[in-house]
Design an enzyme around this catalytic site. Structure first.
Site, PDB file in Angstrom:
ATOM      1  N   GLU A  39       0.829  -1.201   0.000  1.00 49.13           N
ATOM      2  CA  GLU A  39       0.000   0.000   0.000  1.00 49.13           C
ATOM      3  C   GLU A  39       0.869   1.259   0.000  1.00 49.13           C
ATOM      4  O   GLU A  39       0.577   2.241  -0.682  1.00 49.13           O
ATOM      5  CB  GLU A  39      -0.868  -0.027   1.247  1.00 49.13           C
ATOM      6  CG  GLU A  39      -2.175   0.657   1.061  1.00 49.13           C
ATOM      7  CD  GLU A  39      -3.210   0.049   1.984  1.00 49.13           C
ATOM      8  OE1 GLU A  39      -3.877   0.806   2.674  1.00 49.13           O
ATOM      9  OE2 GLU A  39      -3.301  -1.193   2.030  1.00 49.13           O
ATOM     10  N   LYS A 126      16.739 -10.413  -3.608  1.00 48.22           N
ATOM     11  CA  LYS A 126      16.459  -9.108  -3.016  1.00 48.22           C
ATOM     12  C   LYS A 126      16.060  -9.369  -1.574  1.00 48.22           C
ATOM     13  O   LYS A 126      14.930  -9.761  -1.285  1.00 48.22           O
ATOM     14  CB  LYS A 126      15.368  -8.355  -3.770  1.00 48.22           C
ATOM     15  CG  LYS A 126      15.207  -6.948  -3.219  1.00 48.22           C
ATOM     16  CD  LYS A 126      14.354  -6.082  -4.099  1.00 48.22           C
ATOM     17  CE  LYS A 126      14.427  -4.619  -3.690  1.00 48.22           C
ATOM     18  NZ  LYS A 126      14.100  -4.351  -2.306  1.00 48.22           N
TER      19      LYS A 126
HETATM   20  S1  IVH Z   1      21.793  -3.136  -4.760  1.00 48.69           S
HETATM   21  C1  IVH Z   1      22.964   0.699  -6.454  1.00 48.69           C
HETATM   22  N1  IVH Z   1      21.253  -5.652  -4.226  1.00 48.69           N
HETATM   23  O1  IVH Z   1      16.966  -3.033  -1.966  1.00 48.69           O
HETATM   24  C2  IVH Z   1      22.016  -0.324  -6.010  1.00 48.69           C
HETATM   25  N2  IVH Z   1      20.009  -3.959  -3.099  1.00 48.69           N
HETATM   26  O2  IVH Z   1      15.957  -0.232  -3.388  1.00 48.69           O
HETATM   27  C3  IVH Z   1      21.999  -0.490  -4.549  1.00 48.69           C
HETATM   28  N3  IVH Z   1      18.386  -4.853  -1.498  1.00 48.69           N
HETATM   29  O3  IVH Z   1      18.122  -0.359  -0.150  1.00 48.69           O
HETATM   30  C4  IVH Z   1      21.229  -1.631  -4.064  1.00 48.69           C
HETATM   31  N4  IVH Z   1      18.836  -6.974  -1.820  1.00 48.69           N
HETATM   32  O4  IVH Z   1      18.257  -2.542   0.954  1.00 48.69           O
HETATM   33  C5  IVH Z   1      20.956  -4.355  -3.976  1.00 48.69           C
HETATM   34  N5  IVH Z   1      20.933  -7.917  -3.831  1.00 48.69           N
HETATM   35  C6  IVH Z   1      20.626  -6.631  -3.577  1.00 48.69           C
HETATM   36  C7  IVH Z   1      19.640  -6.268  -2.633  1.00 48.69           C
HETATM   37  C8  IVH Z   1      19.352  -4.915  -2.424  1.00 48.69           C
HETATM   38  C9  IVH Z   1      18.111  -6.104  -1.138  1.00 48.69           C
HETATM   39  C10 IVH Z   1      17.701  -3.662  -0.967  1.00 48.69           C
HETATM   40  C11 IVH Z   1      18.617  -2.641  -0.397  1.00 48.69           C
HETATM   41  C12 IVH Z   1      18.280  -1.358  -1.081  1.00 48.69           C
HETATM   42  C13 IVH Z   1      17.007  -1.655  -1.773  1.00 48.69           C
HETATM   43  C14 IVH Z   1      17.024  -1.005  -3.149  1.00 48.69           C
END
Ligand code: IVH
Length: 698
Positions: A39, A126
């Site tokens: 949401e 992720k």
């Molecule tokens: S890369 C430049 N890799 O997703 C890119 N983020 O909106 C930086 N996250 O705040 C992020 N798994 O907390 C990246 N394998 C992953 C990730 C990841 C989780 C989270 C992270 C970030 C958000 C991105």
């Protein structure tokens, strides 16, 4: 656009900004969100879309103009040497295709990809936790910070130092002068549940999900509290890096500065480099090619999602070549070389319209929330069990409340928590009825039980109906065509009082029931006839003896070989059966000492129902005959279901817990306490290849 319309757009934008600010506060400062993430995302995307259409209405104070949350005041601020960015999202394969096309076109244009060639990506999980940045100087952890607004976060060094998967010192002789590692801090589901149980016992705040528990734990002012909270860390990126030069000279290598001399030249190589320094990197990352590779990874991880020990909310795709990443660069605050491909939301908010009470096969009264229909975890949910009275109380759910509903994988939907802040004035608390809502008998709640039961037994139509439906079920007598609706009619007309009565039905009388043609009546009679010679285990299971599930029924049948032997077995004889303890033994004894139940057995026999001799355990020469295996963690190629099927096909049994009787523990990535227990009990541990070898597949 007309003046008045602009006005209403401006008002809507203002409303959305205020709403989002409010939810940010509840989420980040109070660690107690008022709405689901889905949401929240919808509010944000509506705002972003309106702002895109009306750029003149954007102000620097709009929530779209920052990367993350504002730092709260209790911790010192840390300025990130390199901005901590966020990712743009893809919600369906079309979004991913568009991403892959943008990347492919740009790289071809830059001469980095030959015509017809597909882009190499690194695909990752992720993680659904909290982004943190860890700063190592000369190999030592000197600072840890939250993401904050991307530029400035909070100093949580003391708390992060308590997290055991974060190395305090990097490994190896060639540690960099400076290394900022970016990654996710999270809590496993199991640890989250354990923490909540503990919190409940101490009458302290329970958390709605593992991520909020992780956030709350990291933002503790007393690191001793954090130390007691089982947090985990996974690295997925980096910020500033300075490598040591041979002659002692130091150079600053920052990817964004376009420096060619990074320690490795691909994202996958960088992750390996980080892993080599002792930082935890998930093994579920994969190198894939092109759109097909991305979507195959998404599908594979989607299948495994439910059995991962921690929560993920999607997967992330990153162009592997760092040179290519540099060419692609950034739009606003998100890289153009990466995208998050989200899974359908597993949590949503909705309203409890009412709470009904259902009566189960064993008389248990179960409160069930009737919900305003809500789309969550890929299905529309209209009701959810609330289990029992204590559960309703513990979650503080009133009729009329707005609640968070969760549906993960194929798991039954659940009401996670009520949001008392949104409670309307006319909300009412729930209380268990004093008499059974179906038969009017008194209800009782035994002192050490959470369950309230109807005392009516088979006098209660609800219990009778369900015990018959249960007996006709696929895993019991398997009577096809005996659906719930017909059972309702048969019980309500008084014609069927126990399962034995099913076997005296005739096609002629069945045809008189609603929605029963002559043909279907005849087919049903045939199906009932076929059930007259059930396997002993199925008949036992069909009787619905408390604590006797499918497996126990099979164990009893194999051990005793005949119904008479089981009916006459005393407690000691029952305890000699493998996996039968005092609870099961007592329940079987009580069931067969009840004259009423013996009468049903006699009536079944009179109607020609006689179990067939149990076939001996299939072929003693199956490779896993007589062996019990326990699966833990995530296997590289098989899902838990697949591994279970292979083991069962080979004559083995799969159990959920490790004991001295366990033959093997099969451990994959992220194996937890079961692996530890195997080691402490000296139980043999295998990996997937070892299991395949046992199965003769290698
Ligand atoms: S890369 C430049 N890799 O997703 C890119 N983020 O909106 C930086 N996250 O705040 C992020 N798994 O907390 C990246 N394998 C992953 C990730 C990841 C989780 C989270 C992270 C970030 C958000 C991105």
């Amino acid at each position: 656009m007309k003046q008045s319309e602009t006005q209403s757009v401006a008002q809507r934008i203002d409303f959305l900004r205020r709403e989002i600010d409010k939810h940010n506060h509840h989420y980040y400062v109070e660690d107690a969100p008022l709405i689901s993430d889905a949401e929240y995302d919808r509010l944000m995307s509506e705002l972003a879309a309106l702002e895109e259409a009306h750029p003149d209405l954007i102000t620097p104070y709009s929530p779209t103009q920052r990367v993350g949350a504002a730092p709260a005041s209790a911790f010192a601020s840390v300025r990130h040497a390199v901005l901590m960015r966020s990712l743009s999202n893809a919600f369906d394969p079309e979004d991913v295709a568009a991403f892959d096309k943008r990347v492919t076109d740009a790289l071809r244009g830059a001469g980095l990809l030959p015509a017809g060639g597909a882009v190499e990506y690194m695909a990752e999980l992720k993680f659904d936790g909290l982004a943190v940045s860890l700063r190592y100087e000369n190999g030592l952890l000197v600072q840890a910070a939250t993401r904050g607004d991307g530029q400035t976060g909070e100093d949580i060094t003391a708390n992060v130092r308590t997290v055991r998967s974060v190395p305090l010192r990097l490994r190896g002789d060639d540690v960099p002068e400076v290394l900022e590692v970016r990654g996710e801090m999270l809590m496993t589901r199991q640890d989250f549940e354990r923490l909540n149980e503990q919190q409940q016992k101490r009458r302290e705040k329970v958390f709605v999900n593992p991520r909020n528990a992780a956030a709350g734990s990291l933002r503790q002012l007393d690191p001793r509290v954090t130390a007691g909270r089982p947090l985990r860390f996974f690295a997925y990126g980096w910020g500033e890096i300075r490598l040591r030069r041979k002659g002692g000279q130091v150079d600053l290598f920052q990817q964004e500065a376009g420096d060619a001399a990074m320690p490795r030249d691909t994202h996958s190589g960088m992750l390996e480099w980080l892993a080599g320094l002792g930082l935890p990197v998930s093994d579920l990352r994969r190198s894939v090619r092109g759109l097909d590779g991305l979507l195959a990874y998404y599908e594979d991880i989607g299948k495994r999602r439910a059995e991962l020990p921690f929560e993920i909310d999607g997967v992330v795709y990153k162009v592997d070549s760092l040179a290519a990443q540099n060419v692609l660069g950034y739009v606003a605050r998100a890289p153009r070389y990466a995208i998050a491909h989200k899974f359908p939301a597993q949590e949503e908010t909705t309203v409890v319209l009412d709470i009904d009470v259902q009566v189960g096969r064993t008389g248990a009264l179960t409160p069930v929330a009737r919900l305003k229909p809500v789309f969550v975890g890929g299905v529309t949910v209209t009701n959810a069990t609330l289990h029992n009275e204590d559960e309703v109380r513990r979650k503080g759910i009133y009729i009329g409340d707005t609640v968070i509903v969760r549906r993960a994988g194929d798991v039954i939907p659940e009401v996670v928590a009520a949001i008392p802040e949104l409670r309307p004035d006319d909300a009412r608390p729930f209380s268990m009825p004093q008499s059974c809502p179906v038969c009017g008998s008194a209800v009782e709640r035994l002192e050490d039980e959470a369950v309230t039961r109807c005392t009516g037994g088979l006098f209660c139509a609800a219990q009778r109906k369900q015990s018959i439906t249960h007996a006709a079920g696929r895993k019991a007598l398997d009577i096809e065509g005996l659906g719930e609706k017909l059972v309702d009619q048969l019980v309500e007309s008084g014609r069927v009082k126990s399962i034995a009565d099913l076997f005296t039905l005739t096609a002629l009388e069945l045809a008189a029931y609603e929605r029963m043609g002559r043909k279907s009546a005849e087919n049903l009679i045939k199906a009932i006839d076929q059930a007259r010679k059930p396997e002993l285990a199925r008949l036992l299971f069909a009787m619905g003896i408390r604590h006797v599930g499918e497996t126990t029924a099979r164990d009893l049948a194999q051990h005793f070989g005949s119904l008479d032997a089981i009916m006459d077995a005393d407690e000691e004889a029952l305890l000699a059966v493998r996996d039968v303890g005092p609870v099961v033994a007592g329940s079987v004894r009580r069931f067969f000492s009840e004259p009423h139940n013996r009468e049903i057995v006699a009536a079944l026999r009179k109607a020609g129902v006689e179990p067939v001799q149990e076939s001996l355990p299939a072929g003693g020469n199956l490779p896993l005959a007589g062996k019990t295996l326990v699966l833990t963690g995530t296997l590289p190629n098989w899902t838990r279901d697949e591994a279970t099927r292979h083991i069962m096909a080979a004559g083995g049994k799969v159990s959920g817990s490790v004991s001295r009787k366990t033959s093997y523990v099969v451990a994959g990535e992220e194996a937890g306490s079961k692996l530890e227990k195997a080691h402490s009990l000296g139980v043999a541990v295998l990996d997937e290849d070892g299991l395949k070898a046992l199965l003769g597949m290698k």
